[in-house]
Motif scaffolding. Structure first.
Motif, PDB file in Angstrom:
ATOM      1  N   LYS A   1      -5.063  -6.886  -5.484  1.00  0.00           N
ATOM      2  CA  LYS A   1      -6.267  -6.446  -4.771  1.00  0.00           C
ATOM      3  C   LYS A   1      -6.300  -4.932  -4.595  1.00  0.00           C
ATOM      4  O   LYS A   1      -7.361  -4.319  -4.655  1.00  0.00           O
ATOM      5  N   ALA A   2      -5.135  -4.316  -4.395  1.00  0.00           N
ATOM      6  CA  ALA A   2      -5.064  -2.870  -4.165  1.00  0.00           C
ATOM      7  C   ALA A   2      -5.013  -2.076  -5.474  1.00  0.00           C
ATOM      8  O   ALA A   2      -4.965  -0.844  -5.438  1.00  0.00           O
ATOM      9  N   GLY A   3      -4.973  -2.759  -6.598  1.00  0.00           N
ATOM     10  CA  GLY A   3      -4.929  -2.066  -7.882  1.00  0.00           C
ATOM     11  C   GLY A   3      -3.573  -1.476  -8.222  1.00  0.00           C
ATOM     12  O   GLY A   3      -3.471  -0.570  -9.046  1.00  0.00           O
ATOM     13  N   ARG A   4      -2.526  -1.980  -7.592  1.00  0.00           N
ATOM     14  CA  ARG A   4      -1.178  -1.499  -7.889  1.00  0.00           C
ATOM     15  C   ARG A   4      -0.652  -2.193  -9.136  1.00  0.00           C
ATOM     16  O   ARG A   4      -1.004  -3.339  -9.421  1.00  0.00           O
ATOM     17  N   LEU A   5       0.205  -1.506  -9.856  1.00  0.00           N
ATOM     18  CA  LEU A   5       0.895  -2.135 -10.971  1.00  0.00           C
ATOM     19  C   LEU A   5       1.823  -3.189 -10.383  1.00  0.00           C
ATOM     20  O   LEU A   5       2.565  -2.912  -9.432  1.00  0.00           O
TER      21      LEU A   5
ATOM     22  N   LEU B   1       0.806  -1.213   0.000  1.00  0.00           N
ATOM     23  CA  LEU B   1       0.000   0.000   0.000  1.00  0.00           C
ATOM     24  C   LEU B   1       0.846   1.272   0.000  1.00  0.00           C
ATOM     25  O   LEU B   1       0.349   2.346  -0.322  1.00  0.00           O
ATOM     26  N   SER B   2       2.125   1.147   0.332  1.00  0.00           N
ATOM     27  CA  SER B   2       3.031   2.296   0.325  1.00  0.00           C
ATOM     28  C   SER B   2       3.750   2.448  -1.006  1.00  0.00           C
ATOM     29  O   SER B   2       4.543   3.375  -1.171  1.00  0.00           O
ATOM     30  N   ALA B   3       3.492   1.558  -1.951  1.00  0.00           N
ATOM     31  CA  ALA B   3       4.204   1.561  -3.224  1.00  0.00           C
ATOM     32  C   ALA B   3       3.282   1.928  -4.386  1.00  0.00           C
ATOM     33  O   ALA B   3       2.086   1.668  -4.337  1.00  0.00           O
ATOM     34  N   ASP B   4       3.862   2.541  -5.399  1.00  0.00           N
ATOM     35  CA  ASP B   4       3.143   2.790  -6.641  1.00  0.00           C
ATOM     36  C   ASP B   4       3.248   1.583  -7.565  1.00  0.00           C
ATOM     37  O   ASP B   4       2.336   1.274  -8.314  1.00  0.00           O
ATOM     38  N   VAL B   5       4.399   0.927  -7.520  1.00  0.00           N
ATOM     39  CA  VAL B   5       4.671  -0.250  -8.336  1.00  0.00           C
ATOM     40  C   VAL B   5       5.260  -1.319  -7.431  1.00  0.00           C
ATOM     41  O   VAL B   5       6.138  -1.033  -6.617  1.00  0.00           O
ATOM     42  N   VAL B   6       4.781  -2.547  -7.575  1.00  0.00           N
ATOM     43  CA  VAL B   6       5.304  -3.675  -6.805  1.00  0.00           C
ATOM     44  C   VAL B   6       6.036  -4.593  -7.775  1.00  0.00           C
ATOM     45  O   VAL B   6       5.491  -4.970  -8.816  1.00  0.00           O
ATOM     46  N   VAL B   7       7.284  -4.936  -7.440  1.00  0.00           N
ATOM     47  CA  VAL B   7       8.077  -5.835  -8.267  1.00  0.00           C
ATOM     48  C   VAL B   7       8.321  -7.117  -7.485  1.00  0.00           C
ATOM     49  O   VAL B   7       8.819  -7.079  -6.359  1.00  0.00           O
ATOM     50  N   ILE B   8       7.953  -8.234  -8.087  1.00  0.00           N
ATOM     51  CA  ILE B   8       8.198  -9.555  -7.511  1.00  0.00           C
ATOM     52  C   ILE B   8       9.343 -10.175  -8.302  1.00  0.00           C
ATOM     53  O   ILE B   8       9.288 -10.235  -9.535  1.00  0.00           O
ATOM     54  N   CYS B   9      10.376 -10.645  -7.603  1.00  0.00           N
ATOM     55  CA  CYS B   9      11.551 -11.200  -8.271  1.00  0.00           C
ATOM     56  C   CYS B   9      11.642 -12.700  -8.032  1.00  0.00           C
ATOM     57  O   CYS B   9      11.651 -13.154  -6.877  1.00  0.00           O
ATOM     58  N   GLY B  10      11.718 -13.456  -9.111  1.00  0.00           N
ATOM     59  CA  GLY B  10      11.891 -14.897  -9.009  1.00  0.00           C
ATOM     60  C   GLY B  10      10.714 -15.578  -8.344  1.00  0.00           C
ATOM     61  O   GLY B  10       9.640 -15.011  -8.220  1.00  0.00           O
ATOM     62  N   ALA B  11      10.937 -16.789  -7.931  1.00  0.00           N
ATOM     63  CA  ALA B  11       9.893 -17.550  -7.241  1.00  0.00           C
ATOM     64  C   ALA B  11      10.173 -17.482  -5.756  1.00  0.00           C
ATOM     65  O   ALA B  11      11.049 -18.166  -5.249  1.00  0.00           O
ATOM     66  N   GLY B  12       9.462 -16.641  -5.077  1.00  0.00           N
ATOM     67  CA  GLY B  12       9.633 -16.530  -3.641  1.00  0.00           C
ATOM     68  C   GLY B  12       8.733 -17.522  -2.936  1.00  0.00           C
ATOM     69  O   GLY B  12       8.189 -18.448  -3.540  1.00  0.00           O
ATOM     70  N   GLY B  13       8.540 -17.282  -1.677  1.00  0.00           N
ATOM     71  CA  GLY B  13       7.676 -18.138  -0.890  1.00  0.00           C
ATOM     72  C   GLY B  13       6.290 -17.548  -0.738  1.00  0.00           C
ATOM     73  O   GLY B  13       5.864 -16.682  -1.513  1.00  0.00           O
TER      74      GLY B  13
END
Length: 132
Positions: free
Chosen positions: A87-91, A63-75
């Protein structure tokens, strides 16, 4: 740059990279409550936010980010951040994730982008920031 701030894996690497960029603030949203938790964050943080919320801090990150980046296969924690972003409508940018993750998260939202490398990820984010 905002991340989980822990001294391991992608969080630590992201903090190291961001701390090398002049004029950028590196913030870690940490699961611990502070007292005694100081050793549980990477040294490159400019600001360490001790939430005392455990994994619930993932929602604060998103919720504090404009863009969320997920790297690799996390847990499961990484997957929860991707789900919170949708759900929050973030990119949401999936960087180098396995096909199963890519197919699943892309099926949930049209705001999910994929990138094969960090340069492509950064270009895509910059394009989004440049748009009015």
């Amino acid at each position: 740059m905002l991340c989980g701030g822990r001294p391991e894996g992608v969080m630590a690497a992201a903090c190291r990279g961001a701390s090398r960029v002049e004029g950028h603030l590196v913030i870690g949203v940490l699961p611990g409550a502070g007292l005694g938790s100081e050793r549980q964050h990477t040294a490159e943080l400019d600001v360490a936010l001790f939430t005392g919320m455990g994994q619930a801090r993932n929602l604060i990150n998103v919720l504090s980010a404009d863009v969320v980046v997920i790297c690799g296969a996390g847990g499961a924690g990484t997957a929860s951040e991707a789900a919170h972003a949708i759900k929050a409508g973030r990119l949401l940018v999936l960087l180098g994730v396995p096909p199963l993750w890519r197919d699943f998260f892309c099926s949930l939202s049209g705001k999910v982008q994929t990138a094969e490398d960090a340069e492509a990820c950064c270009r895509y984010i910059q394009e989004c920031v440049d748009q009015p």
